[in-house]
Design a protein around this motif. Structure first.
Motif, short mmCIF file in Angstrom:
data_model
loop_
_atom_site.label_atom_id
_atom_site.label_comp_id
_atom_site.label_asym_id
_atom_site.label_seq_id
_atom_site.Cartn_x
_atom_site.Cartn_y
_atom_site.Cartn_z
N THR A 1 2.36 2.87 6.19
CA THR A 1 2.69 1.46 5.99
C THR A 1 4.18 1.17 6.11
OG1 THR A 1 2.74 1.79 3.58
CG2 THR A 1 0.67 1.05 4.55
N ASP A 2 4.91 2.06 6.75
CA ASP A 2 6.34 1.81 6.96
C ASP A 2 6.57 0.58 7.84
OD1 ASP A 2 7.14 3.90 5.40
OD2 ASP A 2 7.65 5.25 7.06
N GLN A 3 5.70 0.39 8.83
CA GLN A 3 5.90 -0.68 9.81
C GLN A 3 4.76 -1.68 9.82
OE1 GLN A 3 8.78 -0.85 11.43
NE2 GLN A 3 9.45 1.09 10.53
N ARG A 4 3.81 -1.56 8.91
CA ARG A 4 2.67 -2.48 8.90
C ARG A 4 2.07 -2.52 7.50
NH1 ARG A 4 -0.55 1.72 12.75
NH2 ARG A 4 -0.39 3.49 11.32
N PRO A 5 1.38 -3.62 7.16
CA PRO A 5 0.71 -3.68 5.86
C PRO A 5 -0.51 -2.77 5.84
CG PRO A 5 0.25 -5.65 7.13
CD PRO A 5 1.26 -4.86 7.92
N LYS A 6 -0.96 -2.43 4.66
CA LYS A 6 -2.08 -1.50 4.52
C LYS A 6 -3.33 -1.98 5.23
CE LYS A 6 -3.43 -3.37 -0.01
NZ LYS A 6 -3.67 -3.05 -1.43
N SER A 7 -3.54 -3.29 5.27
CA SER A 7 -4.76 -3.81 5.90
C SER A 7 -4.81 -3.56 7.39
CB SER A 7 -4.90 -5.31 5.63
OG SER A 7 -3.80 -6.02 6.15
N LEU A 8 -3.66 -3.30 8.01
CA LEU A 8 -3.63 -3.05 9.45
C LEU A 8 -3.57 -1.56 9.80
CD1 LEU A 8 -1.34 -5.93 10.74
CD2 LEU A 8 -3.83 -5.86 10.51
N TYR B 1 3.74 -8.51 2.24
CA TYR B 1 4.47 -7.56 3.08
C TYR B 1 4.03 -7.69 4.53
CZ TYR B 1 5.83 -2.89 4.82
OH TYR B 1 6.36 -1.84 5.54
N GLN B 2 5.02 -7.82 5.44
CA GLN B 2 4.77 -7.91 6.88
C GLN B 2 3.74 -9.00 7.19
OE1 GLN B 2 6.56 -6.40 9.05
NE2 GLN B 2 7.14 -4.35 8.39
N ALA B 3 3.93 -10.17 6.58
CA ALA B 3 2.95 -11.25 6.71
C ALA B 3 2.74 -11.69 8.16
CB ALA B 3 3.40 -12.44 5.87
N ASP B 4 3.81 -11.67 8.96
CA ASP B 4 3.67 -12.12 10.34
C ASP B 4 2.69 -11.26 11.13
OD1 ASP B 4 5.55 -10.03 10.04
OD2 ASP B 4 6.48 -10.49 11.98
N GLY C 1 0.83 -1.20 0.00
CA GLY C 1 0.00 0.00 0.00
C GLY C 1 0.86 1.24 0.00
N SER C 2 1.74 1.37 -1.00
CA SER C 2 2.73 2.45 -1.01
C SER C 2 2.09 3.83 -1.05
CB SER C 2 3.67 2.28 -2.20
OG SER C 2 2.96 2.26 -3.43
N ARG C 3 0.86 3.95 -1.59
CA ARG C 3 0.20 5.26 -1.63
C ARG C 3 -0.15 5.77 -0.24
NH1 ARG C 3 -4.65 5.17 -5.86
NH2 ARG C 3 -4.74 7.36 -5.20
N LEU C 4 -0.12 4.88 0.74
CA LEU C 4 -0.40 5.30 2.11
C LEU C 4 0.84 5.86 2.80
CD1 LEU C 4 -2.80 2.44 3.18
CD2 LEU C 4 -3.35 4.88 3.18
N GLU D 1 -12.99 3.04 0.45
CA GLU D 1 -11.65 2.55 0.17
C GLU D 1 -10.66 3.58 0.70
OE1 GLU D 1 -10.75 1.96 -3.93
OE2 GLU D 1 -10.73 4.10 -4.41
N VAL D 2 -9.54 3.09 1.19
CA VAL D 2 -8.53 3.96 1.79
C VAL D 2 -7.24 3.80 0.99
CG1 VAL D 2 -7.28 4.57 3.88
CG2 VAL D 2 -9.61 3.68 4.04
N ASP D 3 -6.97 4.75 0.11
CA ASP D 3 -5.79 4.69 -0.75
C ASP D 3 -4.65 5.56 -0.26
OD1 ASP D 3 -6.79 2.87 -2.56
OD2 ASP D 3 -7.49 4.39 -3.97
N THR D 4 -4.98 6.66 0.44
CA THR D 4 -3.97 7.64 0.82
C THR D 4 -4.19 8.07 2.27
OG1 THR D 4 -5.33 9.55 0.18
CG2 THR D 4 -3.98 8.52 -1.55
N PRO D 5 -3.17 8.68 2.90
CA PRO D 5 -3.38 9.22 4.25
C PRO D 5 -4.50 10.26 4.27
CG PRO D 5 -1.03 9.11 3.75
CD PRO D 5 -1.76 8.79 2.48
#
Length: 266
Positions: free
Chosen positions: A18-25, A55-58, A11-14, A231-235
């Motif tokens: 998303t530096d430390q977590r995937p977009k879904s979180l 990305y950040q699957a764990d 989710g790079s547009r965020l 939908e949440v694409d950006t901050p």
């Protein structure tokens, strides 16, 4: 019905969200979007849930311990269509499935409407009130909206790409679709064949896959839903939604309270 959540991308547009977590979180009004989505799915009666991770699957595994996870090892080089193939390779589409993006918020009624739609190989719920969302997100809604042209009975004629005007946006794709077993077999077979001829297709998003499928003679039906989706694409998207939520105005577009707990805990 089985549900597959496509959650491999960063989710790079965020940006820094998303530096430390995937977009879904990424949280919306204090609750991660994935948690809101899982609550809505379970309220709608969908409990057999698999999340395709990357990305950040764990972190996703920890956030959703009751869900099956499948890792997409080439998540950084591929896109959502390839994540769908990961689920197909595991046999998870053999009996049909609901497919969902991970960076959306949907009211349970959107899912129950999709589940109760007439049988068809491929069915999409589409937001007929999409302009309400886009008008809050940006000055020019057409700058980001995707083309979606339907015929009179709701069959998709074209999807994806930049529209030339509002006349080419009959509704908006919601990042959700329902496949029956035959539809899943046909769509995946088509995609495998396309990848064999053009490896660059591994970068396709879902709408690109659907558009190519339609151009090859496939069919997709829609079921209309008015609102109940974000939908949440950006901050900026998230900030605007949270502002509307604090003011009590967001519920007219999407009622967040319907996604705060699943139906078993109400």
């Amino acid at each position: 019905m089985r549900t597959i959540i496509l959650a491999a991308g960063r989710g790079s547009r965020l940006g820094p969200l998303t530096d430390q977590r995937p977009k879904s979180l990424v949280p919306l009004a204090g609750i991660p979007m994935l948690t809101r989505l899982l609550n809505a799915l379970r309220t709608a009666g969908l409990s057999d849930i698999t999340i395709v991770t990357g990305y950040q699957a764990d972190l996703i595994g920890k956030a959703a311990p009751d869900c099956r996870t499948l890792h997409s090892p080439r998540w950084a080089q591929t896109n959502m269509a390839a994540s769908l193939l990961v689920a197909a390779d595991a046999g998870l589409l053999d009996d049909g499935a609901v497919i969902s993006y991970s960076d959306i918020v949907v009211e349970p009624r959107v899912l129950t409407t999709l589940l109760s739609a007439p049988p068809a190989p491929l069915t999409l719920p589409v937001n007929t009130a999409w302009l309400d969302v886009w008008s809050e997100r940006m000055t020019n809604p057409l700058a980001d909206a995707e083309r979606l042209i339907l015929d009179a009975d709701g069959t998709v004629l074209d999807i994806g790409g930049t529209p030339r005007g509002l006349h080419e946006v009959h509704a908006q794709f919601m990042g959700l679709l329902r496949l029956d077993p035959d539809g899943a077999r046909q769509l995946i077979s088509f995609y495998r064949g396309t990848l064999s001829a053009d490896p660059a297709a591994e970068r396709w998003d879902t709408t690109t896959l659907l558009r190519a499928w339609l151009n090859a003679g496939g069919t997709a039906r829609t079921v209309p839903v008015r609102g109940g989706w974000l939908e949440v694409d950006t901050p900026e998207d998230r900030d605007r939604y949270e502002q509307l939520h604090r003011l009590g105005h967001l519920a007219a577009i999407c009622a967040l309270d319907t996604t705060e707990r699943d139906g078993d805990n109400r």
